[in-house]
Motif scaffolding. Sequence first.
Motif, PDB file in Angstrom:
ATOM      1  N   ASP A 198       0.721  -1.592   0.140  1.00 41.69           N
ATOM      2  CA  ASP A 198       0.076  -0.395   0.065  1.00 41.69           C
ATOM      3  C   ASP A 198       0.123   1.682  -0.072  1.00 41.69           C
ATOM      4  O   ASP A 198       0.017   2.592  -0.310  1.00 41.69           O
ATOM      5  CB  ASP A 198      -0.768   0.003   1.741  1.00 41.69           C
ATOM      6  N   TYR A 199       1.827   1.261  -0.391  1.00 38.91           N
ATOM      7  CA  TYR A 199       3.156   2.702  -0.216  1.00 38.91           C
ATOM      8  C   TYR A 199       3.545   2.431  -1.471  1.00 38.91           C
ATOM      9  O   TYR A 199       3.631   2.335  -2.037  1.00 38.91           O
ATOM     10  CB  TYR A 199       4.219   1.989   0.717  1.00 38.91           C
ATOM     11  N   GLN A 200       3.398   4.227  -1.750  1.00 39.42           N
ATOM     12  CA  GLN A 200       3.431   4.522  -2.337  1.00 39.42           C
ATOM     13  C   GLN A 200       4.901   5.531  -3.032  1.00 39.42           C
ATOM     14  O   GLN A 200       4.280   6.648  -1.434  1.00 39.42           O
ATOM     15  CB  GLN A 200       2.316   5.279  -3.240  1.00 39.42           C
ATOM     16  N   PRO A 201       5.458   5.664  -3.742  1.00 36.46           N
ATOM     17  CA  PRO A 201       6.852   6.193  -3.676  1.00 36.46           C
ATOM     18  C   PRO A 201       6.004   7.689  -4.297  1.00 36.46           C
ATOM     19  O   PRO A 201       5.056   7.832  -4.785  1.00 36.46           O
ATOM     20  CB  PRO A 201       7.678   5.204  -4.708  1.00 36.46           C
ATOM     21  N   CYS A 202       7.074   8.713  -4.108  1.00 33.27           N
ATOM     22  CA  CYS A 202       6.632  10.272  -3.828  1.00 33.27           C
ATOM     23  C   CYS A 202       7.533  11.003  -5.010  1.00 33.27           C
ATOM     24  O   CYS A 202       7.813  12.195  -4.316  1.00 33.27           O
ATOM     25  CB  CYS A 202       6.215  10.748  -2.722  1.00 33.27           C
ATOM     26  N   GLU A 203       8.421   9.793  -5.757  1.00 35.03           N
ATOM     27  CA  GLU A 203       9.731  10.626  -6.506  1.00 35.03           C
ATOM     28  C   GLU A 203       9.600   9.529  -8.143  1.00 35.03           C
ATOM     29  O   GLU A 203       9.407   8.246  -7.738  1.00 35.03           O
ATOM     30  CB  GLU A 203      10.852  10.384  -5.963  1.00 35.03           C
ATOM     31  N   GLY A 204      10.184  10.436  -8.719  1.00 34.84           N
ATOM     32  CA  GLY A 204      10.730   9.820  -9.663  1.00 34.84           C
ATOM     33  C   GLY A 204      10.714   9.903 -10.678  1.00 34.84           C
ATOM     34  O   GLY A 204      11.074  11.430 -10.638  1.00 34.84           O
ATOM     35  N   LYS A 205      11.234   9.337 -12.012  1.00 31.21           N
ATOM     36  CA  LYS A 205      11.268  10.541 -13.532  1.00 31.21           C
ATOM     37  C   LYS A 205       9.990  11.319 -13.950  1.00 31.21           C
ATOM     38  O   LYS A 205       9.509  10.324 -14.509  1.00 31.21           O
ATOM     39  CB  LYS A 205      11.577   9.315 -14.471  1.00 31.21           C
ATOM     40  N   LYS A 232      10.055  14.880  -6.702  1.00 32.63           N
ATOM     41  CA  LYS A 232       9.747  14.743  -4.872  1.00 32.63           C
ATOM     42  C   LYS A 232       9.105  15.415  -5.060  1.00 32.63           C
ATOM     43  O   LYS A 232       9.054  16.295  -4.732  1.00 32.63           O
ATOM     44  CB  LYS A 232      10.674  14.306  -4.076  1.00 32.63           C
ATOM     45  N   PHE A 233       7.807  14.640  -4.583  1.00 30.37           N
ATOM     46  CA  PHE A 233       6.509  15.296  -4.826  1.00 30.37           C
ATOM     47  C   PHE A 233       5.619  14.970  -3.055  1.00 30.37           C
ATOM     48  O   PHE A 233       6.489  14.068  -2.456  1.00 30.37           O
ATOM     49  CB  PHE A 233       5.323  15.033  -5.635  1.00 30.37           C
ATOM     50  N   LYS A 234       4.937  16.037  -2.930  1.00 28.19           N
ATOM     51  CA  LYS A 234       3.857  15.981  -2.016  1.00 28.19           C
ATOM     52  C   LYS A 234       3.789  14.344  -1.363  1.00 28.19           C
ATOM     53  O   LYS A 234       3.148  13.852  -2.793  1.00 28.19           O
ATOM     54  CB  LYS A 234       3.375  16.769  -1.322  1.00 28.19           C
ATOM     55  N   ASP A 235       3.224  14.395  -0.220  1.00 22.47           N
ATOM     56  CA  ASP A 235       2.735  12.763   0.118  1.00 22.47           C
ATOM     57  C   ASP A 235       1.193  13.018  -0.126  1.00 22.47           C
ATOM     58  O   ASP A 235       0.578  13.893   0.336  1.00 22.47           O
ATOM     59  CB  ASP A 235       2.931  12.764   1.462  1.00 22.47           C
ATOM     60  N   TYR A 236       0.996  11.803  -0.515  1.00 23.39           N
ATOM     61  CA  TYR A 236      -1.301  11.225  -1.633  1.00 23.39           C
ATOM     62  C   TYR A 236      -1.349  13.044  -2.071  1.00 23.39           C
ATOM     63  O   TYR A 236      -2.953  13.265  -2.010  1.00 23.39           O
ATOM     64  CB  TYR A 236      -1.811  11.685   0.245  1.00 23.39           C
ATOM     65  N   SER A 237      -0.059  13.462  -2.807  1.00 22.42           N
ATOM     66  CA  SER A 237      -1.079  14.656  -3.901  1.00 22.42           C
ATOM     67  C   SER A 237      -1.419  14.737  -5.537  1.00 22.42           C
ATOM     68  O   SER A 237      -1.985  15.133  -6.491  1.00 22.42           O
ATOM     69  CB  SER A 237      -0.021  15.792  -3.586  1.00 22.42           C
ATOM     70  N   GLY A 238      -0.438  13.613  -5.456  1.00 24.67           N
ATOM     71  CA  GLY A 238      -0.872  12.462  -7.178  1.00 24.67           C
ATOM     72  C   GLY A 238      -2.148  11.599  -6.990  1.00 24.67           C
ATOM     73  O   GLY A 238      -2.736  11.496  -5.892  1.00 24.67           O
ATOM     74  N   ASN A 239      -1.987  11.700  -8.498  1.00 22.97           N
ATOM     75  CA  ASN A 239      -3.497  10.276  -8.961  1.00 22.97           C
ATOM     76  C   ASN A 239      -2.864   9.331  -9.589  1.00 22.97           C
ATOM     77  O   ASN A 239      -2.044   9.705 -10.234  1.00 22.97           O
ATOM     78  CB  ASN A 239      -4.563  11.801  -9.748  1.00 22.97           C
ATOM     79  N   ALA A 240      -2.517   8.234  -9.010  1.00 19.30           N
ATOM     80  CA  ALA A 240      -2.007   6.268  -9.933  1.00 19.30           C
ATOM     81  C   ALA A 240      -3.221   6.195 -11.053  1.00 19.30           C
ATOM     82  O   ALA A 240      -4.140   7.104 -11.065  1.00 19.30           O
ATOM     83  CB  ALA A 240      -2.127   5.818  -8.960  1.00 19.30           C
TER      84      ALA A 240
END
Length: 262
Positions: A198-205, A232-240
């Motif tokens: 259930d962990y979603q990383p908050c970084e990527g390319k 790197k972006f805020k926790d829970y700020s994105g849409n998967a």
Amino acid sequence: MARSRYSALAIVLASILAPSSAFTSSNNIATRSSAATSSTLYMSTVEASVKKPCTLDGKKIRGPITPLGNFVLVKTKDTLDATDGGILLPDQSKERPTEGEVVAAGPGKLHPHTGVRITCPITAGDSVLFGKFDGHDMNYNEEAVTMIRDDDILLYYRGVRMTLENVIPCRDYVLVELTKAKTETSSGIVVAESVMKDYQPCEGKVVKVGEGRMTSTGEFSDSPVSVGDKVKFKDYSGNAVKIEGKEHMLVRMVDILCGLKA
């Protein structure tokens, strides 16, 4: 005597040719009548289809819906995924946002202070991705539709399914390919996958960047990142969202915290 013979011959010829002329004339009349009938039937069919009444939530309305401002009318569609053999299957994931096809779109909203129209980037026929709980559900012409705002749209594309080539992040959204979560700590302790599921990383390319948010003057703001940057972006700020079998996150530019070294 000769004149009377010629007169008799002329009468005989006239009597022979007259039925042929009459037959030709009647044929022309029949052909014209048939063409007129076919044209009338075609026009009646067209008029019947054009005059077919539109309905909204089971009630007749005077004509097709025309969204106003920055509203967009979307027909929800089944999301598709593909097997290795290219067979398209309904997506079983319930966590991804809703996909739909644009039926009609408004011209865009006016800025409340300057009066500049902030144009809508979406047109009829586009496929869009938007939040699961965004918009207002309706029944239009016996089909389930949703009325959303263009601000609710995460990305749009043309085609049967989303690919990295055809998707376009909407306005100030950035598409980030997520870094795979580590299952081992720096001290060498291995973390069970069940703990990390259930962990979603908050970084990527960064793989795609939107055109930016439109300002009060009608111009687009510059993006703080470019394709290829690691962020790197805020926790829970994105849409998967999953595209081509890889996990991605759609993040607004203002939610990106910093860039990371490659």
